[in-house]
Design an enzyme around this catalytic site. Structure first.
Site, PDB file in Angstrom:
ATOM      1  N   LYS A 246       0.839  -1.194   0.000  1.00 42.21           N
ATOM      2  CA  LYS A 246       0.000   0.000   0.000  1.00 42.21           C
ATOM      3  C   LYS A 246       0.874   1.245   0.000  1.00 42.21           C
ATOM      4  O   LYS A 246       2.050   1.234   0.363  1.00 42.21           O
ATOM      5  CB  LYS A 246      -0.946   0.017   1.201  1.00 42.21           C
ATOM      6  CG  LYS A 246      -0.256   0.043   2.590  1.00 42.21           C
ATOM      7  CD  LYS A 246       0.197   1.407   3.052  1.00 42.21           C
ATOM      8  CE  LYS A 246       0.869   1.346   4.416  1.00 42.21           C
ATOM      9  NZ  LYS A 246       1.570   2.610   4.782  1.00 42.21           N
TER      10      LYS A 246
ATOM     11  N   GLY B 105       7.456   1.218   4.982  1.00 47.77           N
ATOM     12  CA  GLY B 105       6.291   2.079   4.914  1.00 47.77           C
ATOM     13  C   GLY B 105       5.257   1.646   3.899  1.00 47.77           C
ATOM     14  O   GLY B 105       4.379   2.422   3.535  1.00 47.77           O
ATOM     15  N   MET B 106       5.322   0.388   3.437  1.00 47.69           N
ATOM     16  CA  MET B 106       4.365  -0.113   2.448  1.00 47.69           C
ATOM     17  C   MET B 106       3.543  -1.288   2.977  1.00 47.69           C
ATOM     18  O   MET B 106       2.917  -2.016   2.217  1.00 47.69           O
ATOM     19  CB  MET B 106       5.102  -0.509   1.166  1.00 47.69           C
ATOM     20  CG  MET B 106       5.806   0.666   0.492  1.00 47.69           C
ATOM     21  SD  MET B 106       6.590   0.230  -1.091  1.00 47.69           S
ATOM     22  CE  MET B 106       5.134   0.066  -2.152  1.00 47.69           C
TER      23      MET B 106
ATOM     24  N   ASP C 279      -2.685  -1.484  10.167  1.00 52.38           N
ATOM     25  CA  ASP C 279      -2.692  -1.592   8.706  1.00 52.38           C
ATOM     26  C   ASP C 279      -3.257  -2.913   8.196  1.00 52.38           C
ATOM     27  O   ASP C 279      -3.514  -3.058   7.004  1.00 52.38           O
ATOM     28  CB  ASP C 279      -1.275  -1.421   8.139  1.00 52.38           C
ATOM     29  CG  ASP C 279      -0.775   0.013   8.200  1.00 52.38           C
ATOM     30  OD1 ASP C 279      -1.590   0.917   8.452  1.00 52.38           O
ATOM     31  OD2 ASP C 279       0.437   0.215   8.000  1.00 52.38           O
TER      32      ASP C 279
END
Length: 300
Positions: A11, A100-101, A138
């Protein structure tokens, strides 16, 4: 069924607005998630116990013990079902680690879907979402995919309609960043500034750009309240962001807590050209071209 393989996407946060620090140590967020075509594969095979192994470029950076979110997900699913199950989980990594994905969250979501199939539980997505929310902020979006607005800690999701396809380049930095350290640095910078931290607000103009498929408008509205903290911890990321902008990116930002940097492109060819340019930078380990939105985890 003796084996199930699930493909699950990474993401990018096209908006990440972070509210004041709460008494419980968390922050209220407005988090616009966008799933992109960088995928991990999670394989679940019949086994007497729950174990994990990892293959791929970032395999040596992934924990294989109880700290692995995929193991936690499988155990939580078995507990929810009220039975003792086993699964040999094999993760093929393409999503950067600590980048960060949401790579770890993606693997947890993939494990939930794969084990639900492997064990023949047939649980609806609502049950899986409930388990996912307990695993991390997340994980619910990693289970959902597409484009969505997250509130609370990011786990309360609503669909964000998206018109058409957006094209991205991602510059993967050397090393990773701890999400906890980035949030702590964000709090430190805010405290030192003395300014009042506003309540996070959803950008209606950003939602409109997503809805109409207007890449130029979306690029102008990308935002991440954690970016200043990530740049404070990793000043070299500024060079990466500047290079992408100079190469014609419609917008650039640190993805989530970083250190991966995301660049919105005009089309697929432009995304690949941006990735080629970024790969040559000394600040980048590699760069990837991708598109979004893409669906959440699916058996393949």
């Amino acid at each position: 069924m003796s084996s199930v393989t699930v493909r699950v996407p990474a993401k990018v946060n096209v908006q990440l607005s972070v509210g004041p620090l709460r008494e419980d140590g968390y922050h209220d967020l407005v988090n616009v998630f966008h799933a992109v075509s960088v995928f991990d594969e999670v394989v679940a095979k019949e086994s007497d116990s729950i174990t994990v192994s990892v293959a791929g470029e970032w395999a040596d950076q992934v924990p294989l013990d109880d700290g692995n979110l995929a193991i936690q997900a499988a155990r939580a699913l078995a507990k929810h079902a009220g039975r003792t199950y086993g699964a040999e989980l094999i993760i093929h990594k393409s999503i950067p680690v600590a980048g960060g994905m949401a790579g770890g969250s993606a693997d947890a979501a993939g494990a939930l879907v794969a084990c639900n199939e492997l064990w023949g539980l047939g649980l609806p997505v609502e049950d899986l979402m409930e388990i996912a929310a307990d695993l991390g902020s997340d994980v619910p979006f990693s289970l959902l995919g597409g484009t969505a607005v997250g509130t609370g800690r990011g786990e309360r999701l609503s669909d964000a309609p998206t018109g058409g396809e957006f094209h991205w380049a991602f510059a993967v930095a050397h090393g990773g960043l701890s999400t906890a350290k980035v949030y702590a640095e964000c709090d430190r910078l805010r405290e030192s500034s003395g300014a009042e931290v506003p309540w996070p607000q959803l950008s209606e103009s950003l939602l409109a750009a997503l809805r109409t498929g207007d890449a130029e408008a979306l690029g102008a509205r990308l935002g991440n309240d954690l970016q200043a903290a990530a740049l404070s911890l990793r000043p070299d990321l500024s060079q990466t962001l500047d290079a992408g902008r100079e190469a014609g990116a419609l917008g650039a930002l640190v993805s989530g807590s970083g250190p991966t940097c995301a660049f919105l492109a005009t089309d697929a060819d432009h995304a690949q050209r941006l990735a080629d340019t970024l790969t040559a930078l000394p600040t980048c380990r590699t760069a990837l071209a991708a598109h979004g939105p893409v669906p959440g985890p699916r058996p393949v």
